[in-house]
Design a protein around this motif. Structure first.
Motif, PDB file in Angstrom:
ATOM      1  N   ASN A   2     -78.630  28.412   8.955  1.00  0.00           N
ATOM      2  CA  ASN A   2     -78.803  28.950   7.612  1.00  0.00           C
ATOM      3  C   ASN A   2     -80.240  29.438   7.441  1.00  0.00           C
ATOM      4  O   ASN A   2     -81.199  28.746   7.775  1.00  0.00           O
ATOM      5  CB  ASN A   2     -78.473  27.848   6.606  1.00  0.00           C
ATOM      6  CG  ASN A   2     -78.523  28.322   5.176  1.00  0.00           C
ATOM      7  OD1 ASN A   2     -78.981  29.425   4.882  1.00  0.00           O
ATOM      8  ND2 ASN A   2     -78.038  27.491   4.295  1.00  0.00           N
ATOM      9  N   THR A   3     -80.416  30.645   6.893  1.00  0.00           N
ATOM     10  CA  THR A   3     -81.754  31.228   6.778  1.00  0.00           C
ATOM     11  C   THR A   3     -82.654  30.429   5.837  1.00  0.00           C
ATOM     12  O   THR A   3     -83.848  30.326   6.065  1.00  0.00           O
ATOM     13  CB  THR A   3     -81.685  32.692   6.315  1.00  0.00           C
ATOM     14  OG1 THR A   3     -80.939  32.765   5.103  1.00  0.00           O
ATOM     15  CG2 THR A   3     -81.022  33.561   7.368  1.00  0.00           C
ATOM     16  N   TYR A   4     -82.071  29.874   4.782  1.00  0.00           N
ATOM     17  CA  TYR A   4     -82.877  29.070   3.860  1.00  0.00           C
ATOM     18  C   TYR A   4     -83.346  27.778   4.515  1.00  0.00           C
ATOM     19  O   TYR A   4     -84.486  27.350   4.321  1.00  0.00           O
ATOM     20  CB  TYR A   4     -82.090  28.747   2.579  1.00  0.00           C
ATOM     21  CG  TYR A   4     -81.819  29.963   1.746  1.00  0.00           C
ATOM     22  CD1 TYR A   4     -82.859  30.679   1.156  1.00  0.00           C
ATOM     23  CD2 TYR A   4     -80.519  30.407   1.552  1.00  0.00           C
ATOM     24  CE1 TYR A   4     -82.618  31.804   0.400  1.00  0.00           C
ATOM     25  CE2 TYR A   4     -80.261  31.533   0.785  1.00  0.00           C
ATOM     26  CZ  TYR A   4     -81.312  32.224   0.211  1.00  0.00           C
ATOM     27  OH  TYR A   4     -81.078  33.332  -0.541  1.00  0.00           O
ATOM     28  N   ASP A  66     -92.153  35.274   9.038  1.00  0.00           N
ATOM     29  CA  ASP A  66     -90.722  35.150   8.746  1.00  0.00           C
ATOM     30  C   ASP A  66     -90.105  36.512   8.448  1.00  0.00           C
ATOM     31  O   ASP A  66     -88.953  36.761   8.800  1.00  0.00           O
ATOM     32  CB  ASP A  66     -90.489  34.187   7.578  1.00  0.00           C
ATOM     33  CG  ASP A  66     -89.018  33.932   7.349  1.00  0.00           C
ATOM     34  OD1 ASP A  66     -88.385  33.369   8.269  1.00  0.00           O
ATOM     35  OD2 ASP A  66     -88.498  34.313   6.282  1.00  0.00           O
ATOM     36  N   ARG A  70     -86.896  37.841  11.164  1.00  0.00           N
ATOM     37  CA  ARG A  70     -85.639  37.663  10.450  1.00  0.00           C
ATOM     38  C   ARG A  70     -84.419  37.921  11.338  1.00  0.00           C
ATOM     39  O   ARG A  70     -83.373  37.307  11.170  1.00  0.00           O
ATOM     40  CB  ARG A  70     -85.612  38.580   9.244  1.00  0.00           C
ATOM     41  CG  ARG A  70     -84.477  38.368   8.306  1.00  0.00           C
ATOM     42  CD  ARG A  70     -84.703  39.154   7.056  1.00  0.00           C
ATOM     43  NE  ARG A  70     -85.974  38.792   6.465  1.00  0.00           N
ATOM     44  CZ  ARG A  70     -86.110  38.148   5.329  1.00  0.00           C
ATOM     45  NH1 ARG A  70     -85.053  37.812   4.662  1.00  0.00           N
ATOM     46  NH2 ARG A  70     -87.285  37.854   4.846  1.00  0.00           N
ATOM     47  N   PRO A  74     -83.159  31.520  15.979  1.00  0.00           N
ATOM     48  CA  PRO A  74     -83.884  30.445  15.288  1.00  0.00           C
ATOM     49  C   PRO A  74     -85.047  29.887  16.108  1.00  0.00           C
ATOM     50  O   PRO A  74     -86.094  29.554  15.559  1.00  0.00           O
ATOM     51  CB  PRO A  74     -82.815  29.379  15.054  1.00  0.00           C
ATOM     52  CG  PRO A  74     -81.529  30.129  15.023  1.00  0.00           C
ATOM     53  CD  PRO A  74     -81.719  31.269  15.995  1.00  0.00           C
ATOM     54  N   SER A  77     -87.923  32.198  15.700  1.00  0.00           N
ATOM     55  CA  SER A  77     -88.492  32.047  14.359  1.00  0.00           C
ATOM     56  C   SER A  77     -89.378  30.812  14.275  1.00  0.00           C
ATOM     57  O   SER A  77     -90.470  30.858  13.698  1.00  0.00           O
ATOM     58  CB  SER A  77     -87.379  31.949  13.321  1.00  0.00           C
ATOM     59  OG  SER A  77     -86.659  33.155  13.253  1.00  0.00           O
TER      60      SER A  77
END
Length: 114
Positions: A2-4, A66, A70, A74, A77
């Motif tokens: 999940n990006t959040y 970030d 995007r 992960p 990131s």
């Protein structure tokens, strides 16, 4: 992932690293500021200023990275978040060190006149 959740993890990495550095520097920084500042109020201000800057600088870089990571994995990131955190801390510490370094006086050598 999940990006959040990934963004939250990146921000936690940044804050944790900043707090670790601040914990290590706390006592020497308090003593140094107490020596070079004219009074306790100004030393307290510069201590707070330093602490805020060493948290904000890495956070800003993590948020900027970030934006660029995007569409990566992960792991990429998180790697960029760690790199941004360390870069922000390095830049902040360099700035603080260069400012405080002006107040450091070196003892004169005894054999300097010979």
């Amino acid at each position: 992932m999940n990006t959040y959740l990934l963004l939250l993890l990146e921000l936690l990495i940044s804050v944790a690293a900043s707090l670790l550095v601040l914990r290590i520097l706390a006592n020497p920084l308090i003593r140094t500021l107490g020596r070079i500042c004219p009074d306790e109020e100004s030393a307290g201000f510069w201590l707070s200023y330093t602490q805020v800057m060493l948290v904000i600088a890495p956070l800003i870089l993590v948020l900027l990275m970030d934006l660029f990571s995007r569409y990566g994995t992960p792991q990429d990131s998180l790697r960029l978040a760690l790199l941004a955190t360390l870069s922000g801390l390095l830049a902040g510490l360099h700035l603080i060190g260069s400012r405080l370094g002006r107040f450091v006086t070196l003892p004169e050598r005894k054999d300097a006149g010979q």
